[in-house]
Enzyme design. Structure first.
Site, PDB file in Angstrom:
ATOM      1  N   CYS A   2       0.861  -1.115   0.120  1.00 42.45           N
ATOM      2  CA  CYS A   2       0.212   0.051   0.068  1.00 42.45           C
ATOM      3  C   CYS A   2       0.902   1.299  -0.013  1.00 42.45           C
ATOM      4  CB  CYS A   2      -0.830  -0.035   1.227  1.00 42.45           C
ATOM      5  SG  CYS A   2      -1.603  -1.409   1.504  1.00 42.45           S
ATOM      6  N   ARG A  27       4.590   0.571  -6.423  1.00 40.53           N
ATOM      7  CA  ARG A  27       4.364  -0.406  -5.228  1.00 40.53           C
ATOM      8  C   ARG A  27       3.461  -1.527  -5.328  1.00 40.53           C
ATOM      9  NH1 ARG A  27       6.510   2.824  -0.561  1.00 40.53           N
ATOM     10  NH2 ARG A  27       5.223   1.214   0.849  1.00 40.53           N
ATOM     11  N   TRP A  74      -2.979  -2.393  -1.424  1.00 40.51           N
ATOM     12  CA  TRP A  74      -2.607  -4.033  -1.910  1.00 40.51           C
ATOM     13  C   TRP A  74      -3.376  -4.917  -1.076  1.00 40.51           C
ATOM     14  CZ3 TRP A  74       0.514  -7.929  -0.138  1.00 40.51           C
ATOM     15  CH2 TRP A  74       0.865  -8.991  -0.999  1.00 40.51           C
ATOM     16  N   ASN A  98      -1.235   0.908   5.881  1.00 38.75           N
ATOM     17  CA  ASN A  98      -0.199   0.135   5.035  1.00 38.75           C
ATOM     18  C   ASN A  98       0.073  -1.056   6.232  1.00 38.75           C
ATOM     19  OD1 ASN A  98       1.330  -1.447   3.510  1.00 38.75           O
ATOM     20  ND2 ASN A  98       3.012   0.334   3.488  1.00 38.75           N
ATOM     21  N   GLY A  99       0.026  -2.447   5.903  1.00 35.44           N
ATOM     22  CA  GLY A  99       0.499  -3.290   7.082  1.00 35.44           C
ATOM     23  C   GLY A  99      -0.612  -3.970   7.367  1.00 35.44           C
ATOM     24  N   GLU A 480      16.747 -16.974 -10.774  1.00 37.98           N
ATOM     25  CA  GLU A 480      16.193 -15.457 -11.184  1.00 37.98           C
ATOM     26  C   GLU A 480      15.491 -15.298 -12.611  1.00 37.98           C
ATOM     27  OE1 GLU A 480      15.966 -12.837 -10.114  1.00 37.98           O
ATOM     28  OE2 GLU A 480      15.926 -11.294 -11.422  1.00 37.98           O
ATOM     29  N   LYS A 484      11.846 -14.168 -12.824  1.00 31.98           N
ATOM     30  CA  LYS A 484      11.311 -13.038 -13.744  1.00 31.98           C
ATOM     31  C   LYS A 484      10.326 -13.316 -14.725  1.00 31.98           C
ATOM     32  CE  LYS A 484      12.844  -9.822 -12.456  1.00 31.98           C
ATOM     33  NZ  LYS A 484      13.409 -10.380 -11.419  1.00 31.98           N
ATOM     34  N   GLU A 487       6.987 -14.058 -12.541  1.00 29.05           N
ATOM     35  CA  GLU A 487       6.282 -12.955 -11.945  1.00 29.05           C
ATOM     36  C   GLU A 487       5.543 -11.998 -12.909  1.00 29.05           C
ATOM     37  OE1 GLU A 487       8.556 -10.260  -9.348  1.00 29.05           O
ATOM     38  OE2 GLU A 487      10.545 -10.471 -10.569  1.00 29.05           O
ATOM     39  N   HIS A 503      17.649 -36.245 -11.280  1.00 24.32           N
ATOM     40  CA  HIS A 503      17.184 -36.572 -10.147  1.00 24.32           C
ATOM     41  C   HIS A 503      15.598 -36.195  -9.839  1.00 24.32           C
ATOM     42  CE1 HIS A 503      21.167 -37.550  -8.791  1.00 24.32           C
ATOM     43  NE2 HIS A 503      21.549 -36.311  -9.070  1.00 24.32           N
ATOM     44  N   LYS A 603       5.972  -3.967  -5.315  1.00 26.76           N
ATOM     45  CA  LYS A 603       7.291  -3.668  -5.184  1.00 26.76           C
ATOM     46  C   LYS A 603       8.046  -3.919  -3.830  1.00 26.76           C
ATOM     47  CE  LYS A 603      10.954  -2.392  -7.197  1.00 26.76           C
ATOM     48  NZ  LYS A 603      11.734  -3.408  -8.099  1.00 26.76           N
TER      49      LYS A 603
HETATM   50  C1  AGP Z   1      12.106  -9.455  -7.959  1.00 27.79           C
HETATM   51  O1  AGP Z   1      11.587  -9.198  -9.130  1.00 27.79           O
HETATM   52  C2  AGP Z   1      10.717  -9.357  -7.072  1.00 27.79           C
HETATM   53  N1  AGP Z   1      10.070  -8.349  -7.269  1.00 27.79           N
HETATM   54  C3  AGP Z   1      10.853  -9.679  -5.582  1.00 27.79           C
HETATM   55  O2  AGP Z   1      11.114 -10.961  -5.621  1.00 27.79           O
HETATM   56  C4  AGP Z   1      11.967  -8.843  -4.720  1.00 27.79           C
HETATM   57  O3  AGP Z   1      13.021  -9.048  -5.381  1.00 27.79           O
HETATM   58  C5  AGP Z   1      11.611  -9.180  -3.499  1.00 27.79           C
HETATM   59  O4  AGP Z   1      10.396  -8.905  -3.006  1.00 27.79           O
HETATM   60  C6  AGP Z   1      12.754  -8.479  -2.422  1.00 27.79           C
HETATM   61  O5  AGP Z   1      12.541  -7.199  -2.676  1.00 27.79           O
HETATM   62  P1  AGP Z   1      13.730  -6.049  -1.716  1.00 27.79           P
HETATM   63  O6  AGP Z   1      15.054  -6.313  -2.872  1.00 27.79           O
HETATM   64  O7  AGP Z   1      13.113  -4.797  -2.001  1.00 27.79           O
HETATM   65  O8  AGP Z   1      14.013  -6.497  -0.423  1.00 27.79           O
END
Ligand code: AGP
Length: 608
Positions: A2, A27, A74, A98-99, A480, A484, A487, A503, A603
């Site tokens: 949020c 965010r 959010w 937020n939270g 990674e 990518k 997500e 395995h 974010k």
């Molecule tokens: C990565 O593309 C994602 N958005 C997510 O995994 C992100 O890396 C993770 O939430 C960690 O965020 P931070 O680096 O702000 O701690």
């Protein structure tokens, strides 16, 4: 997560609130709303979906007033509907949050037993209802705030309006960040410096447990006990950056193409180009006298840490214990002996990572942080801050922050190697030269591979599952790459250590499961070729990402072979991030998903 904005202003605030919320869109959110006080009356507009819907509603039914609060939600509790959107009202109290109020259920039951009626499924409405109940008991705003905050468990950043106090906003912070912006005859509250940037670059960050009273010419900061305290007023970084897409379609594309520049900036912070060596910051972490290094992070930052583990162990002979932050502290890892802990976070606000940091701090470890936001909570609670100079990263999918994190970790591994006498000056100089050369290759590589990857991604967008494989430092790159892709395109993808294929995952291989193999021609290459042959023998379709030497060394038929320049092994994980980022980006563009704000994602994840 949020986003929050509050303005005690001297002009119409509704459009200003929406503009600030637009700067918080990155965010991640699924509904939004604003509330103002005009002639002693609270009023609000809320809308599901994007801010354009709220804008439209405000156009149809304007909201007047010089004092107001705004929110992008959010969803944590309750569907992303208008009824659940903030601000939440109750008898002249308006709240944005937020939270997560973890004990909202017993509080809701207590209030309902006293006759309260709830209108939403959210935890946040409990805040408005409880403050209203305390006001009706005769408590003044400050007393009601202090008393209510003492009842909450969990994480919150709050902004509160009281209808009978038309020139005042109260705020509070426990977990998610909240900052005060100092204006000219105006005062602001916001989730971060980027939100406040249109109004001011004079910022005061609240500490955990703080709550504030702001008026046009007043700032009162109280600590958890209610005692008045001072907090540092500083120039914010957020205002310095222009946050727009330039001539790119998405922030993510822009940030992919910014990597040459920001990796250069980041490396320059750690490398003495004249000397051709890393700048030796021994005062920060005493690597020479460590038995072990603990590391923890989430998501992409965690994968950067996995690469860092290879480097610390190989070049500094320093054992590394790393885990995702949401597991790290629950393992109750024996934090004995001479240990330090290193946390990696783009936002510097990730709740899991912050909780792991505090766990290590409670165990008296020296705390280091690799962060992109210098004034973030994780930075502020660390003994040593190692900044990534990536600039604000707006796309939810982390790209430039990742390559900058790798750059910092490479430098730290060399600093540790030199401190521990395990890295010769000659090897250090060779690795530094390779790193310094890397950013020049970025734009050359991006330009060279972009057309091929656009075509490939059109094909990839037809599949439902994709496997990524890698060995050594290419294994975290496989993880990674899978993250990518999944997500932002919502295609299921998994990353695996190539040696693990036989395995179990090999059972998945057939023509419906493309396998993306990340394999520079390094000491693992031959073994990875064997893994590719195992895939090909079962009708699997291979996409090989390698270098000129690797491409010349394989005769395997592939769906595509993406060829990068031959680089030093310390550079490979940084350079090979580019094709996996582009593959995810272009596939998502073909899928038509919201590349910069993928569904369900935020974010900065400021809840555990
Ligand atoms: C990565 O593309 C994602 N958005 C997510 O995994 C992100 O890396 C993770 O939430 C960690 O965020 P931070 O680096 O702000 O701690």
């Amino acid at each position: 997560m949020c986003g929050i904005i509050g303005i005690v202003g001297n002009r119409e605030v509704a459009p200003l609130l929406v503009d600030a919320l637009k700067r918080l869109e990155y965010r991640g959110y699924d509904s939004a709303g604003v509330a103002t006080i005009k002639d002693g009356k609270l009023d609000r507009r809320r809308a599901e979906g994007k801010l354009a819907n709220l804008d439209r509603k405000l156009g149809e039914e304007p909201l007047a007033g010089h004092v107001g609060i705004g929110h992008t939600r959010w969803a944590t509790h309750g569907a992303p509907t208008e009824a659940n959107a903030h601000p939440h009202f109750c008898n002249g109290v308006a709240v944005v949050h937020n939270g997560i109020i973890e004990n909202f259920a017993p509080l809701r039951a207590e209030l309902m037993a006293k006759g309260a009626t709830f209108y939403s499924q959210t935890d946040t409405e409990v805040v408005a209802q409880l403050l209203s109940a305390y006001r009706q008991e005769g408590l003044a705003p400050r007393e009601a705030m202090q008393k209510a905050l003492g009842r909450f468990e969990g994480a919150y950043a709050l902004a509160v309006l009281f209808e009978d106090q038309p020139d005042m906003i109260l705020g509070a912070r426990s977990g998610p960040p909240l900052a005060v912006g100092h204006g000219q005859g105006e005062m602001f509250l916001g989730s971060d410096a980027i939100a406040l940037a249109p109004f001011t670059d004079e910022i005061t960050y609240l500490e955990d447990g703080d709550w504030v009273v702001i008026k046009r010419d007043l700032l009162e900061i109280h600590d958890r006990t209610g005692k008045l305290v001072e907090r540092r007023r500083q120039k914010s970084q957020g205002a310095a950056y222009v946050v727009d897409k330039g001539n790119h379609r998405h922030f993510m594309e822009k940030e992919i193409y910014e990597q040459a520049e920001v990796v250069s900036h980041t490396l320059a912070h750690y490398i003495d180009f004249a000397e051709g060596r890393v700048k030796f910051e021994s005062s920060l972490i005493d690597f020479a006298n460590l038995d072990r290094l603990a590391m923890s992070a989430c998501g992409t930052a965690y994968y950067a840490g996995l690469v860092g583990k290879y480097w610390f162990e190989r070049f500094a002979r320093l054992p590394v214990e790393i885990d995702v932050a949401s597991e790290f502290r629950y393992r109750e890892m024996p934090l004995t002996g001479r240990m330090a802990a290193l946390f990696i976070s783009q936002s510097g606000e990730t709740a899991d990572t912050l909780a792991s940091l505090r766990y290590c701090r409670d165990h008296k470890l020296t705390i280091g942080a690799v962060v992109n936001v210098r004034e973030s909570t994780i930075a502020r609670e660390s003994d040593a801050v190692f900044p990534t100079l990536a600039g604000p990263e707006i796309g939810v999918a982390s790209t430039k922050a990742f390559t900058c994190q790798l750059s910092v970790l490479a430098a730290l591994a060399m600093i540790a190697g030199r401190a521990r006498g395990t890295l010769s000056a000659e090897d250090e100089s060779k690795m530094v030269r390779a790193l310094v050369e890397a950013p020049r290759l970025f734009n050359q590589v991006l330009t060279a591979i972009q057309p091929q990857i656009e075509m490939l991604s059109r094909e990839l967008s037809r599949f439902k599952d994709v496997l990524y494989l890698g060995r050594g430092t290419s294994f975290p790159l496989a993880l990674e790459g899978a993250l990518k892709l999944k997500e932002i395109s919502y295609i299921h993808a998994e990353g695996y250590a190539a040696g693990e294929l036989k395995h179990g995952p090999i059972a998945l291989i057939d023509e419906t499961m493309p396998v993306i193999v990340i394999a520079p021609h390094d000491r693992h290459f031959e073994k990875t070729v064997s893994n590719m042959q195992e895939v090909a023998a079962r009708g699997g379709r291979i996409i090989l990402i390698t270098d000129e030497t690797g491409a010349a060394a394989t005769t395997l038929e592939t769906m595509a072979t993406i060829v990068l320049p031959v680089v030093d092994e310390i550079v490979a994980p940084i350079l090979y991030a580019l094709p996996v980022q582009l593959i995810a980006y272009h596939t998502a563009v073909f899928m038509g998903t919201d590349v910069d704000q993928p569904r369900n994602l935020a974010k900065s994840v400021t809840v555990e």
